[in-house]
Design an enzyme around this catalytic site. Structure first.
Site, PDB file in Angstrom:
ATOM      1  N   HIS A 431       0.819  -1.210   0.000  1.00 24.51           N
ATOM      2  CA  HIS A 431       0.000   0.000   0.000  1.00 24.51           C
ATOM      3  C   HIS A 431       0.852   1.259   0.000  1.00 24.51           C
ATOM      4  O   HIS A 431       0.610   2.196  -0.771  1.00 24.51           O
ATOM      5  CB  HIS A 431      -0.931   0.004   1.213  1.00 24.51           C
ATOM      6  CG  HIS A 431      -1.637   1.319   1.393  1.00 24.51           C
ATOM      7  ND1 HIS A 431      -1.167   2.294   2.253  1.00 24.51           N
ATOM      8  CD2 HIS A 431      -2.712   1.843   0.773  1.00 24.51           C
ATOM      9  CE1 HIS A 431      -1.959   3.353   2.170  1.00 24.51           C
ATOM     10  NE2 HIS A 431      -2.897   3.103   1.293  1.00 24.51           N
ATOM     11  N   CYS A 761      34.654   4.302 -25.150  1.00 21.28           N
ATOM     12  CA  CYS A 761      33.766   4.101 -24.005  1.00 21.28           C
ATOM     13  C   CYS A 761      34.256   4.821 -22.750  1.00 21.28           C
ATOM     14  O   CYS A 761      33.925   4.427 -21.635  1.00 21.28           O
ATOM     15  CB  CYS A 761      33.569   2.615 -23.724  1.00 21.28           C
ATOM     16  SG  CYS A 761      35.097   1.720 -23.358  1.00 21.28           S
TER      17      CYS A 761
END
Length: 811
Positions: A431, A761
């Site tokens: 919840h 990279c």
């Protein structure tokens, strides 16, 4: 037959006679159940048999009792921010509805229908009684948890009572607040009640399925949670559930593999019990042996995923656009089948604007008090207020951080004003998580011990911007929020890829503009998710007695320790590959230095002591060496599983720090021996270009590999002979040095000469626009940078391409 009995039967509609268009008649929840019951049984979707009390029963009962005239003045001037007034008015409204719905027509309709269920399933059959509002489970409003449901109801009298209480729950405090906040008129929303055969999940398991990732909104996965016993414990956040991901595209191609498992604590389970002669529910402690197992096996996870995909596809066809779904499931301990007991459109993550990139990032460090599951991908700071009893909610001040063991739907008015929410227990479908997600409030759930470690009045920073793990830090830590629209981003011809090592960030990062992953670092996964030296898992007998005990504890539940490594590594790499599928994902084989390997659990006995690990026993030199060959075999087994069993053939593999061609041949032979043969099933193998010899011998390396990736950090260090970690000479570390630019030029043109892909990279192009322009002018195939640099790099490269219109991406 009496007129009342005829009217009563008119208030009943069986699931077999209900379709999705009957929302006005039986509400959103039940119309969806009827649709599944009738349209998807052939696809393997099981729905328990049942019937509905229609919304007309509710409306007519209230009209006959003149209840509307009593309800309107009660709610007309209600201030929902006054919690005491809200509670009193809601209680009075529920009593009015309860009294009005006890009509003879309703009672007789329930009795006749329950008798039919008894004919099907036996006398005194147990049923579930669930509310279903006419404005519920819509694509824009879920009403989840606002009304009451009752389980394991037996006998006509008990069923009538449960149905009346269901009708009355239309005026729970939380339902009134939800309607007001979402613009619904209290008197234009009506309630239907669904009655279905009870699924005996109390003796098996239950949970929730989403057909997207609930945090990022990523659409290509099915996200499943599960616990032992009844599913209320998940919703109420009483336990930490098991979590699973299944990748939709490869599932649709016939691959049957769970992409990712996460074992929840599953501390307790909700089961049926008897108290004073009536049936109720009770929490029972789950035995340790059960807690250490997943609540359902992979075969049932995959079956659930198949049902969820079928449900999503069915509703998407009907809507004419993608319709992610929120689904509840329950396994019957008696017959062993899994049933779908609720299905509704997902209303939070699917509504995220896909053209706005919002990134929260910490700009400092601090002491982590607690950690748990992150909800919301945001960061917030505030004074904590620990709530140990609901009566303490009255003291909560807007802007505070709500800290509690769990939350309940009645807390929603307070949760709305919180800066952040922290709970001791719960998973990402409890919840607290559902409400926080809907309200846009960051939350950390399942943060064990948070209520005892955090004190009321303490200033804390709640961070959900670091991946799936959320942290609560002591004090105020500065953070940035960047919001960028992707509508006007120019995509350059040069591929702009991303560097990524953390699987927890994969789904969110994949939603940014990108051309795939240029560097997926294996080290992060080994360090964070495995933590044990690969050789110690391959040959545990060589570890110390103390380390063996730790290995036994961490790998409990696996047939052998090596299986733990293969599963965890394959799931980490697989998550990244799945997030970007079908774009290329280049994973670099492990590139720890010996001192870094030694810091892993049981690492010291397997590692030599080196004076300079940076240029020592690392990268390719390890893989075919007897000192690490068994560990390398595990790396290969994990990657072979990603490409084979998982079907993620977009995965490419990169060999780091490969000094000579002979070394390359040995590594490639070892990989082929372990099921990773270059060219087989489209496998491409790249090599890092980070040693001057890789550049000097580029033609020879091009004959062995499918592509290159320039590692600018190591190449700069080795070209200039400078240790960037040394404060004395670090100023000489310069990736834009003319010598370095020449090395990059030779690497790019050499790869192009051999028709090989060539990328970079490192962060050099992101940090220095001049380097980005230089590489773009050379026609480099790809530039791969960190996520935070993606958009900036795209803009730089686009400008460079515009300035040099003749340039084309190479490779």
């Amino acid at each position: 037959m009496s007129a009342e009995a005829v009217a009563g039967e008119g208030y009943i509609r069986w699931f077999k006679d209900i379709r999705v268009g009957d929302v006005a008649l039986v509400g959103g929840k039940t119309s969806s159940l009827g649709e599944l019951y009738n349209a998807l049984s052939a696809a393997g979707v099981r729905v328990p048999s049942g019937f509905a009390l229609t919304a007309a029963a509710y409306r007519d009962a209230l009209s006959e009792a003149s209840a509307w005239e009593k309800l309107r003045p009660l709610l007309a001037t209600l201030d929902i921010s006054d919690t005491a007034a809200l509670s009193a008015a809601a209680a009075s409204a529920r009593q009015i509805v309860y009294e009005a719905t006890g009509t003879k027509a309703i009672r007789e309709g329930i009795a006749a229908s329950y008798a039919e269920l008894e004919k099907q399933y036996g006398r005194n059959v147990a049923v579930a009684v669930r509310s279903s509002a006419t404005a519920e489970d819509l694509p824009t409003a879920s009403f989840a948890g606002q009304h009451e449901s009752f389980l394991n109801v037996r006998g006509t009298s008990a069923l009538v009572e449960a149905c009346r209480r269901c009708f009355a729950s239309i005026f729970t405090d939380r339902a009134i607040v939800y309607r007001r906040n979402n613009g619904f008129d209290d008197f234009k929303v009506f309630l239907s009640v669904a009655v279905m055969k009870m699924v005996r999940a109390d003796t098996a398991a239950s949970g929730v399925v989403f057909t997207l990732d609930t945090e990022s909104g990523f659409r290509d996965v099915v996200f499943i949670t599960g616990v032992y016993g009844l599913g209320e414990t998940i919703v109420q956040g009483q336990v930490d559930p098991d979590e699973f991901y299944v990748h939709k595209p490869t599932f649709s191609q016939g691959h049957r593999a769970v992409l990712r498992h996460s074992l929840g604590a599953k501390q307790s389970k909700l089961v049926y019990a008897r108290a004073r002669g009536s049936v109720t529910t009770r929490l029972r402690t789950v035995p340790r042996a059960q807690r250490e197992r997943y609540c359902i096996p992979d075969s049932e996870i995959l079956a659930l995923a198949g049902q969820a995909i079928a449900i999503e596809e069915h509703y998407s066809r009907a809507a004419g656009h993608p319709m992610p779904m929120d689904i509840e499931w329950a396994k019957d301990g008696d017959d062993g089948f899994i049933y779908i007991i609720q299905s509704r459109p997902e209303t939070v993550a699917s509504q995220h604007a896909t053209n706005i990139v919002e990134v929260y990032s910490l700009k400092g460090t601090g002491t982590a008090i607690a950690k748990g599951r992150a909800v919301g991908e945001r960061i917030a700071t505030g004074k904590a207020r620990v709530i140990s009893d609901p009566r303490e909610l009255a003291s909560f001040q807007p802007g505070e951080v709500l800290v509690a063991q769990t939350t309940s739907p009645d807390w929603q008015p307070v949760m709305k004003s919180a800066a952040a929410i922290v709970t001791d227990r719960g998973g990402r479908t409890c919840h607290a998580a559902i409400v926080a997600r809907e309200l846009g409030v960051p939350a950390v759930v399942g943060a064990e011990g948070a209520t005892s470690k955090i004190r009321t009045g303490m200033t804390v920073t709640v961070s959900c911007g670091e991946g799936e793990t959320g942290h609560i830090y002591e004090g105020t830590i500065p953070f940035d929020v960047s919001r960028v629209s992707t509508d006007n981003i120019r995509r350059p011809r040069t591929e702009i890829m991303v560097n990524l090592g953390n699987p927890d960030l994969a789904f969110r990062t994949a939603m940014l503009p990108n051309d795939g992953v240029g560097l997926a670092r294996m080290e992060f996964i080994i360090n964070e998710y495995i933590g044990i030296h690969p050789m110690a898992l391959a040959e545990p007998s060589k570890a110390s007695p103390r380390d063996r005990k730790m290995i036994e504890r961490l790998t409990r539940g696996y047939e052998k320790p090596a299986d733990f490594f293969v599963e965890k590594l394959s799931e980490g790499v697989g998550t990244i590959a799945a997030a970007f599928y079908p774009k290329p994902v280049i994973v670099r084989l492990s590139d720890f230095k010996t001192n870094e390997y030694a810091r892993l659990i049981a690492g010291e006995p397997f590692e030599p002591t080196e004076a300079n690990p940076m240029i020592g026993f690392r990268g390719a030199s390890r893989y075919a060496h007897p000192a690490y060959a068994a560990g390398f075999a595990l790396e290969c087994a994990a990657l072979a599983r990603v490409r084979g069993e998982m079907g993620l053939t977009n995965l490419r593999i990169m060999v780091p720090f490969c000094r000579r061609e002979e070394e390359a041949r040995k590594v490639l032979a070892a990989m082929a021996e372990h099921g990773l043969k270059r060219g087989e099933n489209g496998l491409e193998i790249f090599v890092m270009c980070e040693i001057p010899n890789n550049v000097i011998r580029v033609d020879a390396f091009a004959a062995l590999f499918d592509g290159f990736s320039i590692g600018s950090n190591d190449l700069t260090q080795l070209t200039l002979g400078v240790d960037r970690d040394s404060e004395i000479v670090a100023f000489d570390f310069d990736e834009s040095d003319p010598g370095m630019l020449e090395m990059m030029r030779l690497a790019v043109t050499g790869a192009q000469r051999n028709h090989r892909h060539v990328g970079i990279c490192g962060e050099a192009p992101a940090n220095d626009p001049g380097i980005a322009r230089f590489l773009t002018d050379l026609g480099i195939s790809s530039i791969s940078v960190n996520p935070g640099s993606l958009i900036r790099t795209m803009n730089i490269v686009s400008e460079a391409e515009s300035a040099s219109p003749g340039v084309r991406a190479g490779g």
